[in-house]
Scaffold this motif. Structure first.
Motif, mmCIF file in Angstrom:
data_model
loop_
_atom_site.group_PDB
_atom_site.id
_atom_site.type_symbol
_atom_site.label_atom_id
_atom_site.label_comp_id
_atom_site.label_asym_id
_atom_site.label_seq_id
_atom_site.Cartn_x
_atom_site.Cartn_y
_atom_site.Cartn_z
ATOM 1 N N ALA A 237 0.592 -0.945 0.372
ATOM 2 C CA ALA A 237 0.150 -0.069 0.238
ATOM 3 C C ALA A 237 0.799 1.217 0.078
ATOM 4 O O ALA A 237 0.426 2.216 0.205
ATOM 5 C CB ALA A 237 -0.856 -0.129 1.745
ATOM 6 N N LEU A 238 2.415 1.224 -0.077
ATOM 7 C CA LEU A 238 3.387 2.241 0.038
ATOM 8 C C LEU A 238 4.100 2.400 -0.699
ATOM 9 O O LEU A 238 4.926 2.314 -0.670
ATOM 10 C CB LEU A 238 3.352 2.471 1.042
ATOM 11 N N PRO A 239 3.306 2.071 -2.542
ATOM 12 C CA PRO A 239 4.360 2.881 -3.540
ATOM 13 C C PRO A 239 5.738 3.244 -3.635
ATOM 14 O O PRO A 239 6.530 3.485 -4.817
ATOM 15 C CB PRO A 239 3.972 2.092 -4.478
ATOM 16 N N GLN A 240 4.764 4.964 -2.819
ATOM 17 C CA GLN A 240 5.810 6.012 -2.754
ATOM 18 C C GLN A 240 6.864 5.789 -1.644
ATOM 19 O O GLN A 240 7.709 7.002 -1.526
ATOM 20 C CB GLN A 240 5.193 6.585 -3.039
ATOM 21 N N ARG A 241 7.130 4.441 -0.674
ATOM 22 C CA ARG A 241 7.558 4.718 0.412
ATOM 23 C C ARG A 241 8.506 3.954 0.162
ATOM 24 O O ARG A 241 8.262 2.430 0.352
ATOM 25 C CB ARG A 241 7.164 5.179 1.939
ATOM 26 N N GLY A 242 9.873 4.162 1.278
ATOM 27 C CA GLY A 242 10.833 2.515 1.367
ATOM 28 C C GLY A 242 11.918 3.548 0.797
ATOM 29 O O GLY A 242 12.457 4.426 0.173
ATOM 30 N N PRO A 243 12.870 2.044 1.057
ATOM 31 C CA PRO A 243 14.466 3.210 1.509
ATOM 32 C C PRO A 243 15.640 2.186 0.140
ATOM 33 O O PRO A 243 16.420 1.882 -0.077
ATOM 34 C CB PRO A 243 14.901 2.249 2.433
ATOM 35 N N ALA A 244 14.136 1.207 -0.842
ATOM 36 C CA ALA A 244 14.458 1.021 -1.890
ATOM 37 C C ALA A 244 13.684 0.862 -3.128
ATOM 38 O O ALA A 244 12.698 0.968 -2.682
ATOM 39 C CB ALA A 244 15.502 -0.459 -1.478
ATOM 40 N N LEU A 245 13.898 0.474 -4.132
ATOM 41 C CA LEU A 245 14.018 0.906 -5.199
ATOM 42 C C LEU A 245 13.619 -0.592 -6.283
ATOM 43 O O LEU A 245 14.743 -1.121 -6.655
ATOM 44 C CB LEU A 245 14.064 1.829 -6.090
ATOM 45 N N VAL A 246 12.926 -0.674 -6.630
ATOM 46 C CA VAL A 246 12.893 -1.869 -8.134
ATOM 47 C C VAL A 246 11.942 -1.214 -9.306
ATOM 48 O O VAL A 246 10.853 -0.298 -8.842
ATOM 49 C CB VAL A 246 11.355 -3.162 -7.535
ATOM 50 N N ALA A 247 12.712 -1.156 -10.190
ATOM 51 C CA ALA A 247 12.306 -0.949 -11.890
ATOM 52 C C ALA A 247 12.073 -1.802 -12.989
ATOM 53 O O ALA A 247 13.219 -2.549 -12.514
ATOM 54 C CB ALA A 247 13.105 0.604 -12.065
ATOM 55 N N TRP A 248 11.763 -0.881 -13.780
ATOM 56 C CA TRP A 248 11.656 -1.867 -15.120
ATOM 57 C C TRP A 248 11.864 -0.928 -16.157
ATOM 58 O O TRP A 248 11.318 0.139 -16.124
ATOM 59 C CB TRP A 248 10.673 -3.480 -14.925
ATOM 60 N N GLY A 249 11.680 -1.929 -17.882
ATOM 61 C CA GLY A 249 11.404 -1.754 -18.972
ATOM 62 C C GLY A 249 11.638 -2.319 -19.525
ATOM 63 O O GLY A 249 12.317 -3.214 -19.396
ATOM 64 N N THR A 250 11.676 -2.267 -20.786
ATOM 65 C CA THR A 250 10.758 -3.133 -22.133
ATOM 66 C C THR A 250 11.791 -2.549 -23.018
ATOM 67 O O THR A 250 12.083 -1.528 -23.556
ATOM 68 C CB THR A 250 9.500 -3.267 -22.068
ATOM 69 N N ARG A 251 12.521 -3.844 -23.843
ATOM 70 C CA ARG A 251 13.238 -3.263 -25.008
ATOM 71 C C ARG A 251 12.505 -3.353 -26.209
ATOM 72 O O ARG A 251 11.348 -3.977 -26.689
ATOM 73 C CB ARG A 251 14.455 -4.736 -25.855
ATOM 74 N N PRO A 252 12.108 -1.870 -27.181
ATOM 75 C CA PRO A 252 11.048 -1.574 -28.097
ATOM 76 C C PRO A 252 11.139 -2.821 -29.598
ATOM 77 O O PRO A 252 12.462 -3.454 -29.156
ATOM 78 C CB PRO A 252 11.191 0.361 -28.363
ATOM 79 N N ALA A 253 10.373 -3.058 -30.067
ATOM 80 C CA ALA A 253 10.406 -3.866 -31.173
ATOM 81 C C ALA A 253 10.873 -3.151 -31.905
ATOM 82 O O ALA A 253 10.902 -2.089 -32.245
ATOM 83 C CB ALA A 253 8.594 -3.807 -31.448
ATOM 84 N N ALA A 254 11.696 -4.163 -32.470
ATOM 85 C CA ALA A 254 12.705 -3.951 -33.776
ATOM 86 C C ALA A 254 11.741 -3.115 -35.040
ATOM 87 O O ALA A 254 10.067 -3.659 -35.368
ATOM 88 C CB ALA A 254 13.450 -4.733 -34.153
#
Length: 254
Positions: A237-254
């Protein structure tokens, strides 16, 4: 499901976030810096085609043994990403490359984090996912960060820019670990001040980072899961709080 190796307290908080962001199996997955294989066994048990790479030989041996003992397919490579067979993992047709490249608590150890991230993107199929975790907030850099070879901690906006700069699209992220993670970091910093020798090289500090606080028994794993359960619920319930981070992104289709 195969009984998975025990997680650390912080690892349990992290896995609760990571598993929700992971695409459904089967996927071809590369984990960079797989440590002792606690996450790798979980991914292989879920049905993913798993490969882990790990620079620390002792940790790589444990990770490989855990896959074997669990009777799971997959492999662990002792070395860097450069040790992989790029003819089977490099960019190209859709039947080559990885669907997911993940790295948990790795980027902060790398002097050239942007260069490493760009090399991981090259191993993805079009549409593939990069999923990373790191410590958050530069102001929170403390004794434990130094003791385990961290070059930096990341601001959320800085991490999003890093992922976008590597050519990834649909970049996102969230913080995790509140409130328990703050207490765990305070304890770790006290341990670093009192017990950890800082007269070691950065490489040696990085190698020991994957071995610190690691539980070894199934009973410890059960105790950790029980102790962190209410905190895992709270952090959702607290995605904007905390001492650590998970992040992501996708490789665009060619």
């Amino acid at each position: 499901m195969t009984t998975a190796p025990p997680l650390t307290l912080f690892g349990s908080l992290r896995w609760d976030v990571v598993r929700r962001e992971f695409p459904p199996a089967p996927r071809r997955v590369l984990e960079v810096g797989c440590g002792q294989g606690a996450v790798g066994v979980r991914l292989a048990a879920a049905g993913h085609d798993y490969t882990g790479v790990e620079l620390d030989g002792a940790s790589a041996d444990v990770a490989a043994a855990r896959l074997t003992d669990a009777g799971l397919p997959g492999r662990v490579v002792h070395g860097s990403v450069d040790e992989l067979d790029r003819s089977a993992a490099g960019p190209g047709p859709t039947d080559r490359g990885y669907d997911v490249v993940c790295a948990f608590e790795v980027l902060e150890h790398l002097e050239d984090d942007a260069g490493a991230l760009a090399s991981w993107v090259e191993l993805l199929r079009p549409g593939g996912l990069v999923l990373v975790s790191t410590p958050a907030w530069r102001a929170r850099y403390g004794p434990m960060d130094a003791a385990v070879g961290h070059h930096r901690r990341y601001e959320p906006a800085q991490m999003r820019a890093l992922l976008a700069g590597a050519g990834l699209a649909d970049v996102g992220g969230r913080l995790y670990g509140a409130p328990l993670g703050y207490a765990l970091e305070a304890v770790r910093n006290q341990v670093a001040r009192r017990r950890l020798d800082d007269r070691t090289t950065t490489a040696e500090r990085t190698a020991r980072s994957g071995r610190l606080f690691q539980p070894s028994s199934a009973l410890q794993g059960v105790a950790t899961a029980a102790a962190t359960w209410p905190f895992r619920v709270v952090q959702r319930a607290l995605p904007q709080r905390g001492p650590a981070l998970v992040a992501w992104g996708t490789r665009p289709a060619a």
